[in-house]
Enzyme design. Structure first.
Site, PDB file in Angstrom:
ATOM      1  N   GLU A 190      13.585  25.782  56.070  1.00 35.81           N
ATOM      2  CA  GLU A 190      15.242  25.641  56.375  1.00 35.81           C
ATOM      3  C   GLU A 190      15.746  26.332  55.338  1.00 35.81           C
ATOM      4  OE1 GLU A 190      16.305  21.689  56.520  1.00 35.81           O
ATOM      5  OE2 GLU A 190      14.646  21.159  57.931  1.00 35.81           O
ATOM      6  N   LYS A 230      18.399  26.503  52.484  1.00 30.90           N
ATOM      7  CA  LYS A 230      19.063  25.421  51.251  1.00 30.90           C
ATOM      8  C   LYS A 230      20.554  25.799  51.262  1.00 30.90           C
ATOM      9  CE  LYS A 230      17.880  23.283  46.765  1.00 30.90           C
ATOM     10  NZ  LYS A 230      19.194  22.835  46.658  1.00 30.90           N
ATOM     11  N   ASP A 233      24.361  25.715  49.993  1.00 33.49           N
ATOM     12  CA  ASP A 233      24.865  25.377  48.804  1.00 33.49           C
ATOM     13  C   ASP A 233      26.159  24.594  48.929  1.00 33.49           C
ATOM     14  OD1 ASP A 233      24.987  25.546  46.019  1.00 33.49           O
ATOM     15  OD2 ASP A 233      25.511  27.431  46.018  1.00 33.49           O
ATOM     16  N   TYR A 281      20.510  17.642  58.447  1.00 34.30           N
ATOM     17  CA  TYR A 281      19.140  18.044  58.582  1.00 34.30           C
ATOM     18  C   TYR A 281      18.279  16.765  58.557  1.00 34.30           C
ATOM     19  CZ  TYR A 281      20.324  18.371  53.833  1.00 34.30           C
ATOM     20  OH  TYR A 281      20.870  18.026  52.440  1.00 34.30           O
ATOM     21  N   LYS A 341      14.083  28.485  45.077  1.00 30.90           N
ATOM     22  CA  LYS A 341      15.578  28.825  44.750  1.00 30.90           C
ATOM     23  C   LYS A 341      15.586  30.515  44.608  1.00 30.90           C
ATOM     24  CE  LYS A 341      17.997  25.841  42.449  1.00 30.90           C
ATOM     25  NZ  LYS A 341      19.292  25.200  42.397  1.00 30.90           N
ATOM     26  N   CYS A 368      50.223  44.035  22.237  1.00 28.94           N
ATOM     27  CA  CYS A 368      50.058  44.426  23.603  1.00 28.94           C
ATOM     28  C   CYS A 368      49.743  46.162  23.656  1.00 28.94           C
ATOM     29  CB  CYS A 368      51.488  44.275  24.181  1.00 28.94           C
ATOM     30  SG  CYS A 368      51.249  44.947  26.033  1.00 28.94           S
ATOM     31  N   CYS A 401      52.899  48.090  25.125  1.00 30.31           N
ATOM     32  CA  CYS A 401      54.169  48.155  24.375  1.00 30.31           C
ATOM     33  C   CYS A 401      54.254  47.600  22.858  1.00 30.31           C
ATOM     34  CB  CYS A 401      55.302  47.002  25.099  1.00 30.31           C
ATOM     35  SG  CYS A 401      55.075  45.373  24.874  1.00 30.31           S
ATOM     36  N   CYS A 423      51.857  39.105  26.695  1.00 25.94           N
ATOM     37  CA  CYS A 423      52.633  39.754  26.064  1.00 25.94           C
ATOM     38  C   CYS A 423      54.215  39.307  26.272  1.00 25.94           C
ATOM     39  CB  CYS A 423      52.623  41.329  26.655  1.00 25.94           C
ATOM     40  SG  CYS A 423      54.188  42.366  25.982  1.00 25.94           S
ATOM     41  N   CYS A 483      58.146  45.969  28.494  1.00 26.26           N
ATOM     42  CA  CYS A 483      56.718  46.016  28.643  1.00 26.26           C
ATOM     43  C   CYS A 483      56.454  46.934  30.004  1.00 26.26           C
ATOM     44  CB  CYS A 483      55.673  44.924  28.473  1.00 26.26           C
ATOM     45  SG  CYS A 483      54.334  45.402  28.639  1.00 26.26           S
TER      46      CYS A 483
END
Ligand code: IVH
Length: 669
Positions: free
Chosen positions: A113, A115, A117, A224, A315, A409, A412, A427, A433
């Site tokens: 089957e 698995k 998640d 299942y 896995k 930044c 600027c 910033c 800017c």
């Protein structure tokens, strides 16, 4: 209708709805339209509001949620919920096969089957009804999440009569990838924090207190394993086929989601197939589960206190690649938020070439202790953008210099700031800017805001560089002569753009508010605030405490909005926008007539000249209210074709006037 008749009708409708639900969600073979399905549900819902005492807790109307669970009580599992022993190595799977074959005489048949998640769930059914839904918890006690599970469409609330009287079925609840992406897209548009991956989102969703929120997020299930005192089948595989017949969503061999295997070669073929193909699945899996098929053999082989010996999980390794970190650059977002980006020597990972990876924030860089020219490991997680998960220290050279987060930044040169409790630097120079100014303009003209067409990123850039726009209000000062000088702007495109700018002056206020790009004020939030305050002027008069009173507005949003509205420069900007004629208050509804003033009107059935929505609109435009079900307060029932007989009867019983579509049109004409 008397109460006995109502009960009969309720049962009949419930059976019919459950049947169609099963055809739609389990068999993927619906025989009625969504509209007809909704009609049945509406009919049931109307009957339930008339006879509240008859409402069953497993009524199909519970699918939309509404029940609130303040805290989820712990309930002891009837059989402990074990976990699976797992391995990343194929040779350990081979060893396991040899080992368990020695514990039983007959040759073992396996079931392979996926698995899934997601989140493990245990569902109890009593007398054909869903009775309890429990999470795994610590394996001994789980949390009762029944109200939330009832909203998951693939989980049957009532099952077929031939199922055992009392049994438990276990499986996995997950969020399909498409639903996850859609949810995050929506959150992004609303300036909300994004969810990391479908698994965590599914788990978080199951624990939401308000089940109507759960019903809005698409969760799905695969079941299942069945546990019952009654004997069901000797084969696990047959049990799964049987469960589908009872009404559960189970994996099918057609899609190769489940397969019988009688040799280690067949087991490996299943593993190898999915190792390659798993990226094509509409949901996430993290491996393959291999189980002994024969239930008697399972009992013979037995379990440890933690996991059964008759099953094992293989896995998948998260795919990794190793490459060199060449540099780190910093992006400045529209709200000034700084995102560090790793520039890498290109490398193949999961079918694509990766050149860049997000580093999220300064903490992430510090945690990884990154140095320039380090060899780094990359992984693709739930997110699409790959991330750096570690450094190969063996390959680090002494001359590699540590990555230090920038202090100013990159665009600027303003000194960066960091708000306490927030991960990102930002910033603060939002008015000058460049990426912030340009980003705000691009956001403002976007489809979901002012919908100004014909102004691409490059033109915004040019207009900004030529000092023609420095904030969104300057858009309304643009002249033909300014625009025609820009690259790729011809007579027609300039005229279209000017028309589109003009048209934006009638865009509704909630979109203007969203377009301003105030931190945390996304589309939905903007609508809620406008619904509560109506105009920018009354919003300005509100205190933070008052703003918090608005539904779904928390402290974070209220603070951000308040600070924006009370900043002097923003006040000037808002005034300019007002002077240019933008909508700064909610439009008052203009009625086309008052013919239906104070009338509550219910519509039902199928219409031919107008859609249901158009009829609703006509009712409202003429001063009427649309009612959801017939009651003493209903003044008029507009009956289309195929209206349910019980609705008609109810209208007759309550002396409600009934008219057809033509008569309705004559009425409002
Ligand atoms: S059988 C006795 N089958 O994996 C354990 N589990 O670590 C019976 N899982 O808690 C579990 N897909 O949440 C089984 N096809 C599958 C599964 C599956 C996912 C999860 C389940 C379990 C965990 C085990």
């Amino acid at each position: 209708m008397n109460i006995e008749d109502a009960k009969l009708k309720l049962d009949q409708l419930t059976k019919e709805i459950n049947h169609h639900n099963n055809l739609y969600y389990i068999s993927s073979a619906p025989v009625i339209s969504d509209y007809e399905f909704d009609q049945l549900l509406n009919e049931l819902s109307a009957l339930e509001s008339q006879y509240p005492l008859l409402v069953h807790e497993n009524s199909p109307t519970k699918r939309v949620g509404g029940d609130i669970t303040k805290n989820f009580p712990a309930v002891k599992h009837r059989f402990p919920m074990l976990s699976l022993s797992n391995t990343y190595s194929k040779s350990e799977i081979e060893d396991w096969v040899v080992r368990i074959q020695k514990l039983t005489d007959e040759p073992i048949q396996f079931v392979c089957e996926l698995k899934y998640d997601g989140v493990a769930i245990s569902l109890w059914y009593e007398n054909g009804q869903l009775f309890k839904a429990l999470t795994r918890g610590d394996g001994v006690k789980g949390e009762d999440v029944t109200n939330n599970v009832r909203t998951i469409k693939t989980i049957p609330l009532r099952i077929s009569d031939d199922a055992p009287k009392s049994f438990e079925i276990r499986g996995e609840i997950f969020m399909p990838i498409a639903a996850f992406d859609q949810l995050n897209e929506h959150r992004k548009n609303n300036d909300e924090a994004l969810f990391a991956n479908p698994r965590n989102t599914a788990s978080g969703t199951l624990k939401l207190q308000d089940s109507s929120l759960v019903s809005k997020r698409t969760l799905d299930s695969f079941l299942y394993s069945v546990y019952s005192d009654e004997k069901i089948k000797d084969s696990h595989y047959e049990q799964i086929i049987q469960s589908k017949k009872w009404g559960f969503k189970t994996p099918s061999s057609h899609d190769r989601y489940i397969e019988l295997a009688s040799s280690i070669e067949q087991v490996m073929s299943f593993i190898n197939y999915w190792d390659e193909k798993r990226s094509e699945l509409p949901f996430e899996i993290d491996g393959i589960v291999i189980k002994v098929d024969d239930v008697n053999q399972q009992n013979e082989i037995g379990a440890t206190s933690k996991s059964p010996r008759w099953a094992i999980a293989y896995k998948f390794k998260a795919e990794q690649a190793e490459t060199i970190l060449n540099s780190v650059t910093y992006q400045v977002g529209r709200t000034g938020s700084i995102t560090p980006v790793a520039n890498l020597t290109p490398v193949q990972l999961g079918g694509t070439t990766v050149k860049r990876a997000s580093l999220h924030n300064a903490d992430q860089i510090a945690k990884l202790d990154l140095h320039i020219n380090d060899y780094v490991y990359l992984e693709k997680g739930g997110e699409i953008i790959p991330k750096i998960v570690g450094v190969n220290l063996k390959k680090r050279k002494a001359e590699n210099t540590k990555v230090n987060f920038i202090q100013c930044c990159p665009k600027c040169d303003a000194r960066l700031a960091r708000v306490e409790g927030e991960a990102n630097h930002f910033c603060p120079d939002e008015k000058a800017c460049p990426p912030q100014v340009k980003g705000k303009i691009e956001h403002f003209i976007g489809r979901k805001a002012m919908n100004i067409d014909g102004l691409g990123q490059e033109t915004v850039d040019q207009l900004f560089k030529s000092n023609l726009i420095s904030d969104v209000s300057d858009l309304y000062n643009l002249k033909y002569d300014d625009l025609i000088q820009m690259d790729r702007m011809a007579d027609k495109s300039v005229n279209n753009l000017l028309k589109s700018i003009e048209a934006s002056k009638s865009v509704v206020f909630s979109k203007v508010l969203f377009g301003l790009g105030i931190r945390f004020v996304g589309e939905t939030v903007a609508k809620k605030i406008v619904a509560a305050y109506g105009s920018i002027d009354s919003m300005m008069k509100a205190s933070i405490e008052e703003l918090i009173l608005v539904d779904e507005i928390g402290e974070r949003i209220a603070n951000s909005l308040f600070n924006y509205l009370h900043n002097e420069e923003n006040k000037i900007l808002l005034n300019k926008l007002k002077e240019h004629g933008l909508q700064m208050e909610q439009a008052k509804k203009v009625l086309s007539s008052e013919k239906l003033l104070n009338q509550t009107i219910v519509i039902s059935g199928v219409f031919h000249q107008y859609s249901r929505n158009e009829i609703k609109q006509l009712i409202e435009n003429n001063g009427g209210k649309v009612g959801s079900s017939i009651s003493k307060k209903t003044n008029l029932l507009v009956a289309g074709e195929n209206m349910g007989p019980s609705k008609r009867q109810k209208a007759v019983d309550l002396n409600v006037k009934i008219i057809n579509e033509d008569e309705f049109i004559n009425l409002v004409k």
